[in-house]
Design a protein around this motif. Structure first.
Motif, mmCIF file in Angstrom:
data_model
loop_
_atom_site.group_PDB
_atom_site.id
_atom_site.type_symbol
_atom_site.label_atom_id
_atom_site.label_comp_id
_atom_site.label_asym_id
_atom_site.label_seq_id
_atom_site.Cartn_x
_atom_site.Cartn_y
_atom_site.Cartn_z
ATOM 1 N N MET A 1 2.216 -5.512 20.283
ATOM 2 C CA MET A 1 2.226 -4.646 21.078
ATOM 3 C C MET A 1 0.982 -3.832 20.628
ATOM 4 N N GLU A 2 0.237 -3.063 21.801
ATOM 5 C CA GLU A 2 -0.928 -2.466 21.765
ATOM 6 C C GLU A 2 -0.671 -1.115 21.069
ATOM 7 N N GLU A 3 -1.413 -0.594 20.237
ATOM 8 C CA GLU A 3 -1.626 0.867 19.571
ATOM 9 C C GLU A 3 -2.326 1.615 20.419
ATOM 10 N N ILE A 4 -1.460 2.803 20.826
ATOM 11 C CA ILE A 4 -2.329 3.678 21.555
ATOM 12 C C ILE A 4 -2.570 4.993 20.831
ATOM 13 N N GLU A 5 -3.975 5.633 21.063
ATOM 14 C CA GLU A 5 -4.269 6.833 20.245
ATOM 15 C C GLU A 5 -4.254 8.013 21.261
ATOM 16 N N PHE A 6 -3.690 9.097 20.849
ATOM 17 C CA PHE A 6 -3.731 10.367 21.745
ATOM 18 C C PHE A 6 -4.661 11.307 20.911
#
Length: 59
Positions: A1-6
């Motif tokens: 699963m790809e990690e997303i940064e906000f």
């Protein structure tokens, strides 16, 4: 699963003089200094008396 940064940083611009005046009158931290401010405070109280909220544009 790809990690997303906000990016959750919030940039708040300083209030202009008129906005600060309205907020100070509305929250009671300033008493009206002249006739125009007395009229403005009466308008603010009329808005609140009707159950509405004061909404200031920050754009």
């Amino acid at each position: 699963m790809e990690e997303i940064e906000f990016d959750l940083t919030l940039s708040i611009e300083p209030l202009d003089e008129k906005q600060k005046l309205i907020l100070d009158l509305a929250n009671g931290s300033r008493k009206p200094q002249n006739k125009d401010e007395e009229i403005l405070l009466r308008q603010i109280k009329a808005i609140e008396k009707k159950g509405h909220m004061l909404d200031l544009s920050f754009e």
